[in-house]
Design a protein around this motif. Structure first.
Motif, PDB file in Angstrom:
ATOM      1  N   SER A 266      -2.219  -4.348  -3.662  1.00 13.28           N
ATOM      2  CA  SER A 266      -2.055  -3.007  -4.862  1.00 13.28           C
ATOM      3  C   SER A 266      -3.248  -2.567  -5.011  1.00 13.28           C
ATOM      4  N   ILE A 267      -3.556  -3.717  -5.598  1.00 16.33           N
ATOM      5  CA  ILE A 267      -5.142  -3.417  -6.645  1.00 16.33           C
ATOM      6  C   ILE A 267      -5.600  -2.727  -5.905  1.00 16.33           C
ATOM      7  N   ALA A 268      -6.491  -2.522  -5.158  1.00 13.46           N
ATOM      8  CA  ALA A 268      -7.193  -1.135  -3.881  1.00 13.46           C
ATOM      9  C   ALA A 268      -6.663  -0.082  -2.801  1.00 13.46           C
ATOM     10  N   ALA A 269      -5.012   0.092  -3.598  1.00 14.15           N
ATOM     11  CA  ALA A 269      -3.747   1.005  -3.082  1.00 14.15           C
ATOM     12  C   ALA A 269      -4.367   1.605  -5.429  1.00 14.15           C
ATOM     13  N   ALA A 270      -3.894   1.120  -5.575  1.00 14.61           N
ATOM     14  CA  ALA A 270      -4.015   1.916  -6.983  1.00 14.61           C
ATOM     15  C   ALA A 270      -5.818   2.370  -7.758  1.00 14.61           C
TER      16      ALA A 270
ATOM     17  N   CYS B  84      -3.855  -3.687 -14.206  1.00 18.45           N
ATOM     18  CA  CYS B  84      -2.504  -3.592 -14.426  1.00 18.45           C
ATOM     19  C   CYS B  84      -1.269  -3.349 -13.503  1.00 18.45           C
ATOM     20  N   ILE B  85      -1.422  -1.966 -13.423  1.00 28.86           N
ATOM     21  CA  ILE B  85      -0.476  -1.193 -12.297  1.00 28.86           C
ATOM     22  C   ILE B  85      -0.078  -2.605 -10.980  1.00 28.86           C
ATOM     23  N   ALA B  86      -1.219  -3.088 -10.642  1.00 28.13           N
ATOM     24  CA  ALA B  86      -0.764  -3.720  -9.717  1.00 28.13           C
ATOM     25  C   ALA B  86      -0.033  -4.704 -10.232  1.00 28.13           C
TER      26      ALA B  86
ATOM     27  N   ILE C 164       0.665  -1.465   0.115  1.00 19.94           N
ATOM     28  CA  ILE C 164      -0.006  -0.039   0.135  1.00 19.94           C
ATOM     29  C   ILE C 164       0.908   1.500   0.133  1.00 19.94           C
ATOM     30  N   HIS C 165       1.722   1.341   1.056  1.00 24.00           N
ATOM     31  CA  HIS C 165       2.457   2.637   1.113  1.00 24.00           C
ATOM     32  C   HIS C 165       3.573   2.403   0.102  1.00 24.00           C
TER      33      HIS C 165
ATOM     34  N   ASN D 169     -10.535   5.123   2.152  1.00 21.25           N
ATOM     35  CA  ASN D 169     -11.601   4.685   0.852  1.00 21.25           C
ATOM     36  C   ASN D 169     -11.196   3.732  -0.210  1.00 21.25           C
ATOM     37  N   ALA D 170     -10.428   2.276   0.568  1.00 20.13           N
ATOM     38  CA  ALA D 170     -10.662   0.989   0.124  1.00 20.13           C
ATOM     39  C   ALA D 170     -11.031   0.147   1.333  1.00 20.13           C
ATOM     40  N   VAL D 171     -10.609  -0.500   0.870  1.00 28.24           N
ATOM     41  CA  VAL D 171     -10.604  -2.221   1.683  1.00 28.24           C
ATOM     42  C   VAL D 171     -10.251  -3.203   2.138  1.00 28.24           C
ATOM     43  N   LYS D 172      -8.667  -3.654   1.830  1.00 24.40           N
ATOM     44  CA  LYS D 172      -8.717  -4.904   1.105  1.00 24.40           C
ATOM     45  C   LYS D 172      -9.036  -6.839   2.909  1.00 24.40           C
TER      46      LYS D 172
END
Length: 633
Positions: free
Chosen positions: A320-324, A358-360, A79-80, A129-132
């Motif tokens: 990573s998906i959640a963060a992006a 894609c980014i994740a 995430i960071h 804002n997002a939860v994994k």
């Protein structure tokens, strides 16, 4: 005695803190104003480069890995790292493990009341804002998290925007070990899936959910539709495994020269499917599909690494998906950003679910490629930064069963053709690509020194016969003067007219072209092929067809056409150049009004600029062309 020692250490700590509060402000003041010769001992937050907007809050609800490679430890690192600090990770722990790189020796599940208190405490102060969501090993855990999600997603009882929910259904390990019982699985499907915006099962977990094996891409596609019917808005079936291995076949081994320690054995292909409602998120033209629209089903392809150092891949990918995804929402929701074009916000403003995947995937690929052994067992995924290498960035595969897609006519940039080590026989793309909408402008430009390529775009008609006639007249003029003619959108007419050099398509037209078998016809005709991109998923789609060049735009605000995307800015130009193979030229378009702007764009990484007004509105067309070419040299 212990009280005296503790008192002693407290006195030392306060003394150090006092010294820091006296000395640090002058350092900050100097950093904030390096030209000042006066040192001050006071400062305010306005003297420091503070973030313009607060980081997004991302929760990870998962187990703890004492070895640091998976679970909340991997989530918080990802995430960071992927957000470069634009996201702040919080954690609610579902279970504690005693483990190292060799395995798990013990698991402790805290009381359900404690998980409830963790979530309540976080939500009251740090709303997500997002939860994994990761490991929910028991029926009670799944039901508790499901109950919390129900309240979080209930817009009638919540005046805040519901967060994005990414669920990694940790049920089967990559090695095939079952991690939860049937009652926990049933509770997860019933209580958690209906609130999930995305679920990310690996192949084994998808098989567990479906109750059958998946041995072909077609099996995966059908299975994704069935999992989607269980309640989530989207599903990503991860494919770090090889379906060929499931079929008892061996993959061809392809050495990766840029990763000497790893080799590729086929591809890692993930299948993403979105519900119709979710697919409307961020779609620029709602009635025209693109290859990267998740409702069609998207195969994300990258090299697969033959390495054991993959501990934490599933946790890292989902977080990573959640963060992006949250980073994109952060850019779009920030009211302090001037959307009029005064401030450029780039591709992050177009970061939706497919883009985030894609980014994740690129982030995880980089982590696997750099994996090393830390203990006696497999090493963890390495946490790098926001993806910046074409070697890791995925493509959207047109055919999951095909080993590769034949390239369209290869081209090279002007600069590459002039380099001392260049031995490529590829056609050299010009430094500028004027875009005009009349044959009269074609006639004027073909005799202008420095013009090697011209693109003809039709804005006043859709009549096929009229378009075909104009293409034929334009082609005669271009052929006589040794100039290459590119046709925008109308690829069938370009092929019928004969002797055109290339075709340029936007994402919607490219999707229709692929559906009609047009790429094979373009390839057979020997035509060059350029494609527009505006977002990370569109870039992955463009790379999947292996075009002659890729364009990015609008780089700056433009009024030449109705653009559905925000201006990209120079930073996105730099990103695109790093995420594209160096042999594919990058063309920048949008708001490049003169040679000074062209020079800046070239320094950011563009090798050709597509221009309209810089040529058609110039007082001296010949001088404008010369200045643009000089700027791009």
């Amino acid at each position: 005695m212990m009280a005296i020692v503790l008192h002693y250490y407290l006195l030392i700590s306060f003394a150090i803190l006092y010294i820091i509060t006296i000395e640090v402000p002058s350092v900050f003041a100097f950093a904030a104003s390096s030209t000042s010769t006066t040192t001050t001992t006071t400062t305010t937050t306005s003297d420091i480069n503070m973030p313009t907007i607060k980081p997004s809050i991302i929760y990870t609800i998962a187990g703890s890995d004492s070895g640091g490679g998976a679970g909340i430890q991997a989530d918080l690192k990802a995430i960071h790292s992927i957000s470069n600090g634009k996201c702040h990770g919080c954690s609610a722990i579902t279970c504690l493990t005693s483990q190292n790189s060799c395995g798990v020796t013990s698991i402790h599940a805290p009381p359900i009341d404690f998980l409830r208190e963790q979530l309540s405490t976080l939500e009251s102060d740090l709303y997500p804002n997002a939860v994994k969501i990761g490991m929910l090993g028991t029926k009670d855990l799944a039901e508790e998290v499901g109950s919390w999600l129900a309240k979080l997603k209930d817009t009638n009882n919540n005046d805040k925007k519901p967060p994005l929910i990414v669920v990694d259904p940790v049920m089967i390990s990559t090695s095939g070990t079952k991690l939860i019982d049937d009652t926990a699985k049933a509770a997860m499907i019933e209580k958690v899936f209906p609130y999930a915006d995305l679920v990310t099962p690996n192949k084994f977990e998808a098989e567990e959910l479906l109750g059958r094996k998946l041995t072909s891409p077609e099996d995966v596609e059908v299975g994704a539709r069935e999992i989607l019917a269980m309640g989530p808005q989207a599903v990503l079936i991860k494919g770090g495994h090889s379906l060929l291995e499931e079929q008892g076949k061996s993959s061809s081994t392809v050495p990766l020269s840029y990763d000497a320690d790893n080799v590729s054995v086929g591809y890692a292909q993930d299948y993403l499917l979105l519900s119709n409602a979710m697919s409307e998120e961020g779609k620029p033209v709602k009635d025209q599909p693109r290859l990267c629209d998740g409702s069609r089903g998207v195969w994300l392809r990258s090299d697969r690494y033959d390495t054991i150092h993959t501990h934490g891949t599933g946790c890292t990918l989902s977080s990573s998906i959640a963060a992006a995804w949250a980073m994109g929402q952060r850019e779009r929701d920030d009211t302090s950003i001037n959307k009029s074009g005064e401030q450029i916000i780039g591709a992050l403003s177009s970061m939706y679910l497919v883009d985030a995947c894609c980014i994740a995937k690129a982030y995880v690929n980089a982590g696997i490629a750099r994996g090393v052994q830390l203990g006696k067992g497999p090493g963890p995924v390495v946490h790098t930064g926001f993806p910046n290498s074409y070697k890791r960035f995925p493509t959207i595969a047109l055919d999951a069963n095909s080993a590769s897609t034949p390239a369209l006519l290869p081209m090279q940039s002007y600069h590459k053709s002039k380099s001392l080590d260049s031995s490529s026989s590829a056609v050299t793309l010009g430094r500028i690509l004027p875009i005009v909408d009349t044959v009269e402008w074609i006639e004027r430009l073909v005799s202008t020194d420095g013009i090697t390529d011209i693109q003809l775009r039709f804005k006043d008609t859709t009549d096929y016969a009229t378009i075909l006639d104009r293409i034929q007249r334009a082609q005669t003029l271009c052929k006589t003067n040794g100039v290459r003619l590119w046709i925008n959108d109308y690829w069938k007419a370009a092929i019928e007219a004969g002797e055109c050099f290339g075709i340029h398509l936007g994402q919607e037209d490219m999707a229709k072209c692929v559906q009609d078998g047009g790429l094979d016809l373009i390839r057979s005709a020997g035509l060059a092929f350029g494609v527009s991109t505006h977002s990370y998923s569109e870039l992955a789609a463009a790379l999947g067809v292996r075009p002659s060049y890729i364009s990015l735009g609008p780089v700056f605000a433009t009024t030449s056409k109705d653009v559905k995307f925000d201006p990209q800015g120079l930073e996105t130009v730099r990103q695109w150049r790093s995420l594209m193979p160096p042999e594919i030229p990058l063309v920048a378009i949008g708001g490049i009004g003169d040679s000074n702007v062209a020079r800046i764009v070239k320094e950011a990484g563009a090798e050709c600029v597509a221009v309209i007004g810089a040529v058609t509105k110039a007082d001296d067309v010949a001088k404008a062309v010369k200045d643009l070419n000089d700027a791009m040299s």
